[in-house]
Design an enzyme around this catalytic site. Structure first.
Site, mmCIF file in Angstrom:
data_model
loop_
_atom_site.group_PDB
_atom_site.id
_atom_site.type_symbol
_atom_site.label_atom_id
_atom_site.label_comp_id
_atom_site.label_asym_id
_atom_site.label_seq_id
_atom_site.Cartn_x
_atom_site.Cartn_y
_atom_site.Cartn_z
ATOM 1 N N GLU A 1 -18.233 -16.013 -19.101
ATOM 2 C CA GLU A 1 -19.535 -15.536 -18.653
ATOM 3 C C GLU A 1 -19.835 -14.133 -19.178
ATOM 4 O OE1 GLU A 1 -21.877 -17.359 -17.072
ATOM 5 O OE2 GLU A 1 -20.477 -19.004 -17.409
ATOM 6 N N HIS B 1 -22.713 -14.103 -21.974
ATOM 7 C CA HIS B 1 -23.958 -13.633 -21.362
ATOM 8 C C HIS B 1 -23.965 -12.134 -21.051
ATOM 9 C CE1 HIS B 1 -25.195 -17.810 -20.911
ATOM 10 N NE2 HIS B 1 -24.038 -18.082 -20.327
ATOM 11 N N HIS C 1 -22.386 -19.259 -10.736
ATOM 12 C CA HIS C 1 -22.080 -19.790 -12.069
ATOM 13 C C HIS C 1 -22.249 -18.682 -13.099
ATOM 14 C CE1 HIS C 1 -22.729 -23.145 -15.334
ATOM 15 N NE2 HIS C 1 -21.897 -22.209 -15.710
#
Length: 239
Positions: free
Chosen positions: A117, A121, A63
């Site tokens: 992502e 992040h 993930h």
């Protein structure tokens, strides 16, 4: 007297700059490395769509790799000047599609997922790696964790309507990796709790698993948890 004041001011200035530098350099304290079980993802209310490349293998999928602080907060979207560039991971795409597939609807090729992502992040860990390095680090951690193997070694295999205790699941992963994970569950239409996501903590260099400084806030699991089969699932192509 003036010289003394001047030296004092210089020392204060240097100390202030040093503290500012250290604060800027300390972007985060550790990472959450998060993997999800595809059968449980597809059994959630929103359902799933298989990627354009086809149904993923029956294995945990990545993930994300998320920088976090020891107080439970986290940085996000840290560098808008460094957006996702698919050309930087073009030679990794087949590997990412295998180990980091998208299950969101409508069916996709993974680029939207990976972009999210990286930009949310990955850009917060630019002191550690560039875009390609971010994805390579996550792929390396997945191989190192090998969650499916750790569970199978404890006799825990994907199967419908077979339940395990949370302590059995955590003990199996802890034995395989060395540190206890945080398990997030979802609830299927029959009210059964299922393994949904596994959180593992990683040091700030994104290389070694560590004891979690703080646990995430995820959906709790009951004592009896299902590890549903994904190989038998065949009706989720376009939910």
């Amino acid at each position: 007297m003036m010289k003394s004041n001047g030296r004092t001011l210089l020392v204060i200035f240097l100390v202030t700059q040093s503290v500012a530098f250290l604060t800027a350099a300390k972007d985060f304290d550790f990472f959450y490395f998060v993997q999800q079980w595809p059968a449980s993802y597809c059994d959630s209310r929103r359902g799933c769509c298989y990627p354009k490349t086809g149904k993923p293998a029956e294995d945990f999928s990545i993930h994300g790799l998320w920088p976090n602080y020891n107080d439970g907060t986290y940085p996000s979207n840290c560098d808008s000047s460094n957006p996702f560039d698919d050309s930087k991971v073009s030679t990794l795409e087949s590997v990412l599609q295998e180990h980091w597939p998208t299950l969101a609807c409508p069916s996709g090729d993974g680029l939207k997922f990976w972009r999210h992502e990286w930009e949310k992040h990955g850009t917060c860990a630019e002191s550690i790696f560039d875009e390609r390095g971010y994805f390579e680090a996550a792929l390396s951690l997945k191989k190192k964790a090998n969650l499916l193997h750790a569970l199978e070694n404890a006799g825990i295999r994907p199967a419908d309507r077979v339940f395990h205790t949370m302590s059995q699941i955590k003990e199996a992963i802890t034995k395989g990796v060395g540190y206890e994970p945080f398990i997030e569950c979802n609830v299927d239409s029959s009210g059964n709790h299922q393994i949904f996501q596994v959180y593992q903590c990683v040091d700030a260099s994104a290389t070694e698993f560590i004891k979690c400084p703080v646990l995430p806030h995820g959906r709790a699991c009951g004592n009896k948890v299902e590890f549903p089969s994904f190989s038998t699932a065949s009706s989720h192509d376009e939910l």
